[in-house]
Scaffold this motif. Structure first.
Motif, short mmCIF file in Angstrom:
data_model
loop_
_atom_site.label_atom_id
_atom_site.label_comp_id
_atom_site.label_asym_id
_atom_site.label_seq_id
_atom_site.Cartn_x
_atom_site.Cartn_y
_atom_site.Cartn_z
N SER A 48 5.45 2.72 7.54
CA SER A 48 6.34 2.34 8.64
C SER A 48 6.72 3.58 9.43
CB SER A 48 7.60 1.66 8.09
OG SER A 48 8.53 1.42 9.13
N ASP A 49 6.83 3.41 10.75
CA ASP A 49 7.34 4.49 11.59
C ASP A 49 8.81 4.27 11.94
OD1 ASP A 49 7.29 2.41 13.38
OD2 ASP A 49 5.91 3.35 14.79
N GLY A 50 9.46 3.33 11.22
CA GLY A 50 10.85 3.01 11.47
C GLY A 50 11.02 1.76 12.29
N LYS A 51 10.01 1.36 13.03
CA LYS A 51 10.07 0.16 13.86
C LYS A 51 8.93 -0.80 13.54
CE LYS A 51 12.29 2.61 17.70
NZ LYS A 51 12.21 2.97 19.14
N MET A 52 7.72 -0.25 13.39
CA MET A 52 6.56 -1.07 13.08
C MET A 52 6.11 -0.82 11.65
SD MET A 52 5.73 -2.88 15.77
CE MET A 52 4.00 -3.31 15.50
N PHE A 53 5.48 -1.84 11.05
CA PHE A 53 4.88 -1.73 9.73
C PHE A 53 3.38 -1.97 9.85
CE2 PHE A 53 9.19 -3.01 8.79
CZ PHE A 53 9.52 -2.35 7.61
N ALA A 54 2.62 -1.28 9.01
CA ALA A 54 1.23 -1.63 8.75
C ALA A 54 1.14 -1.90 7.26
CB ALA A 54 0.28 -0.52 9.15
N ILE A 55 0.56 -3.04 6.86
CA ILE A 55 0.50 -3.42 5.45
C ILE A 55 -0.92 -3.80 5.07
CG2 ILE A 55 2.90 -4.23 5.47
CD1 ILE A 55 1.84 -7.09 5.44
N ALA A 56 -1.24 -3.59 3.80
CA ALA A 56 -2.45 -4.14 3.19
C ALA A 56 -1.97 -5.25 2.26
CB ALA A 56 -3.21 -3.07 2.42
N LYS A 57 -2.42 -6.47 2.49
CA LYS A 57 -1.91 -7.66 1.81
C LYS A 57 -3.03 -8.35 1.05
CE LYS A 57 0.26 -12.12 3.03
NZ LYS A 57 1.54 -12.02 2.31
N ALA A 58 -2.79 -8.62 -0.24
CA ALA A 58 -3.77 -9.35 -1.04
C ALA A 58 -3.94 -10.76 -0.48
CB ALA A 58 -3.32 -9.40 -2.50
N ALA A 59 -5.19 -11.16 -0.24
CA ALA A 59 -5.48 -12.47 0.33
C ALA A 59 -6.37 -13.26 -0.63
CB ALA A 59 -6.14 -12.31 1.70
N GLY A 60 -6.90 -14.37 -0.16
CA GLY A 60 -7.68 -15.25 -1.02
C GLY A 60 -9.00 -14.65 -1.45
N GLU A 61 -9.45 -15.05 -2.66
CA GLU A 61 -10.75 -14.67 -3.22
C GLU A 61 -10.93 -13.16 -3.32
OE1 GLU A 61 -13.72 -16.64 -0.94
OE2 GLU A 61 -13.18 -18.64 -1.66
N GLY A 62 -9.82 -12.46 -3.55
CA GLY A 62 -9.90 -11.01 -3.76
C GLY A 62 -10.01 -10.19 -2.51
N SER A 63 -9.92 -10.81 -1.35
CA SER A 63 -10.01 -10.04 -0.11
C SER A 63 -8.66 -9.42 0.24
CB SER A 63 -10.48 -10.94 1.04
OG SER A 63 -9.51 -11.93 1.33
N LEU A 76 0.50 -9.54 12.51
CA LEU A 76 -0.72 -9.72 13.28
C LEU A 76 -1.90 -9.20 12.47
CD1 LEU A 76 -2.17 -10.35 16.00
CD2 LEU A 76 -1.70 -7.96 16.65
N PRO A 77 -2.85 -10.05 12.06
CA PRO A 77 -4.02 -9.57 11.31
C PRO A 77 -4.89 -8.66 12.19
CG PRO A 77 -3.76 -11.95 11.12
CD PRO A 77 -2.85 -11.51 12.22
N TYR A 82 -5.45 -6.46 6.39
CA TYR A 82 -4.63 -5.41 7.00
C TYR A 82 -3.89 -6.04 8.18
CZ TYR A 82 -6.85 -1.76 4.23
OH TYR A 82 -7.27 -0.97 3.19
N MET A 83 -2.56 -5.84 8.21
CA MET A 83 -1.73 -6.49 9.22
C MET A 83 -0.73 -5.49 9.78
SD MET A 83 -1.01 -9.99 7.02
CE MET A 83 -0.94 -11.09 8.43
#
Length: 359
Positions: free
Chosen positions: A226-241, A254-255, A244-245
């Motif tokens: 995070s830069d204090g306002k925005m986040f970038a995340i790596a999120k576990a999704a279906g079937e092991g994928s 937003l994917p 990045y959002m």
């Protein structure tokens, strides 16, 4: 956020010859750095002897590369290297070994020192900082520095069983205040807010990203920045994928990329996500292999609201360190590669300093 102790990487570089600049704008001035020398004359322009073997730690607030060498009589010498000019400046000499260094936007530095005696020692360098080191008994240590107020610092001390205690430190006085009911890795946001991942014990599914009030921002999060306002995340999704959002944490994710399970390095969670300017983050994506074996190369990629922009080049290490104040990141097994997030170029800054062709 510093999640764990960074292993010192040994390398050998020559700083006597100036080479070409990968991008002059990448090292634009970010204001005058606070007074840094522990000894008289410590801020002079100098260069480490080429026979020394510095460890590269990261950037200072001006975009210069921070590297450490052994002192002549023990301890460490910290240098700030300007690849553009091919010069280095001695920042500080210490009686202990410097294992990590972090720069604050104010220009102050925070050094982690190794005593070898089961205690964590942090030293602040710059105007009006604590006269004495911040010391906690611990097996390992993590911290998060308030980007808007340099006097506020979360420190997490771990014992041998990874039980932890969180402190709020005053960087101007050195005082430590225990924080109750805190998770292990609180990260500062704007307006004194915090956010962190609460681990549910299942690393494959990730943890829950929450703010300081316990409000859930996202589930199944493996890594975030995070830069204090925005986040970038790596999120576990279906079937092991892995998805990045990017978003503000208000259900507006937003994917920007889906990484299928077969394209991941086996057994490795996503590479860390580093802040690299307002609303811009950098990660490393594992290179695809034909037989599904572990990857040996990684691809730098810039994450933003516009999507994800992959570089056309590869590095040989999943570790990356970025400068939030400039547009460059360090990567590679010896942190010898300089990735410019603005134009996607990758150059070997050590070879540039030595006058070689680089990559």
């Amino acid at each position: 956020m510093r999640k764990y102790g960074m292993l010192a990487v040994v390398l050998s570089i020559t700083l006597s010859a100036a080479g070409c600049s990968p991008d002059e704008d990448a090292f634009r001035d970010q204001g005058k750095m606070a007074e840094r020398a522990e000894e008289p004359g410590g801020s002079r322009q100098t260069s480490p002897d080429h026979a020394e073997r510095p460890s590269v730690l990261g950037f200072d607030a001006e975009g210069r590369i921070l590297a450490v060498t052994d002192g002549e009589t023990g301890g460490s010498v910290l240098y700030a290297i300007n690849p553009d000019k091919g010069t280095s400046e001695e920042v500080i000499r210490t009686e202990l070994v410097i294992t990590e260094a972090e720069s604050h936007p104010s220009g102050r530095l925070l050094l982690r020192l190794d005593t070898g005696e089961g205690e964590a020692r942090l030293r602040l360098v710059g105007d009006n900082t604590a006269e004495n080191d911040l010391i906690v008994e611990s097996h390992d240590i993590a911290w998060s520095w308030n980007p808007e107020e340099w006097t506020k610092l979360y420190i997490t001390a771990f014992d041998e069983n990874w039980e932890f205690e969180v402190f709020l430190a005053d960087a101007s006085t050195g005082s430590l205040q225990s924080v109750e009911d805190a998770g292990p890795f609180p990260v500062w946001l704007e307006a004194d807010g915090v956010a962190e991942i609460i681990d549910d014990g299942d690393l494959e599914d990730g943890g829950t990203l929450v703010d300081g009030n316990g409000t859930v921002l996202a589930d199944n999060v493996l890594e975030f920045s995070s830069d204090g306002k925005m986040f970038a995340i790596a999120k576990a999704a279906g079937e092991g994928s892995i998805d990045y959002m990017i978003g503000s944490g208000n259900d507006d994710w937003l994917p920007v990329l889906n990484l299928p399970a077969e394209e991941q390095w086996l057994g490795l969670l996503p590479a860390e996500i580093e802040q690299a300017g307002p609303g811009r983050f950098v990660t490393l994506l594992p290179a695809e292999t034909e037989d599904g074996s572990e990857a040996s190369n990684w691809q730098p990629a810039v994450i933003s609201a516009r999507g994800i922009r992959k570089a056309s080049v590869m590095v040989d290490s999943p570790v990356i360190t970025c400068s939030p104040e400039t547009s460059v990141c360090l990567s590679g097994a010896m942190r010898e590669m300089l990735f410019d997030t603005a134009d996607g170029t990758l150059v070997n800054w050590m070879d540039k300093l030595k006058g070689d062709s680089g990559e």
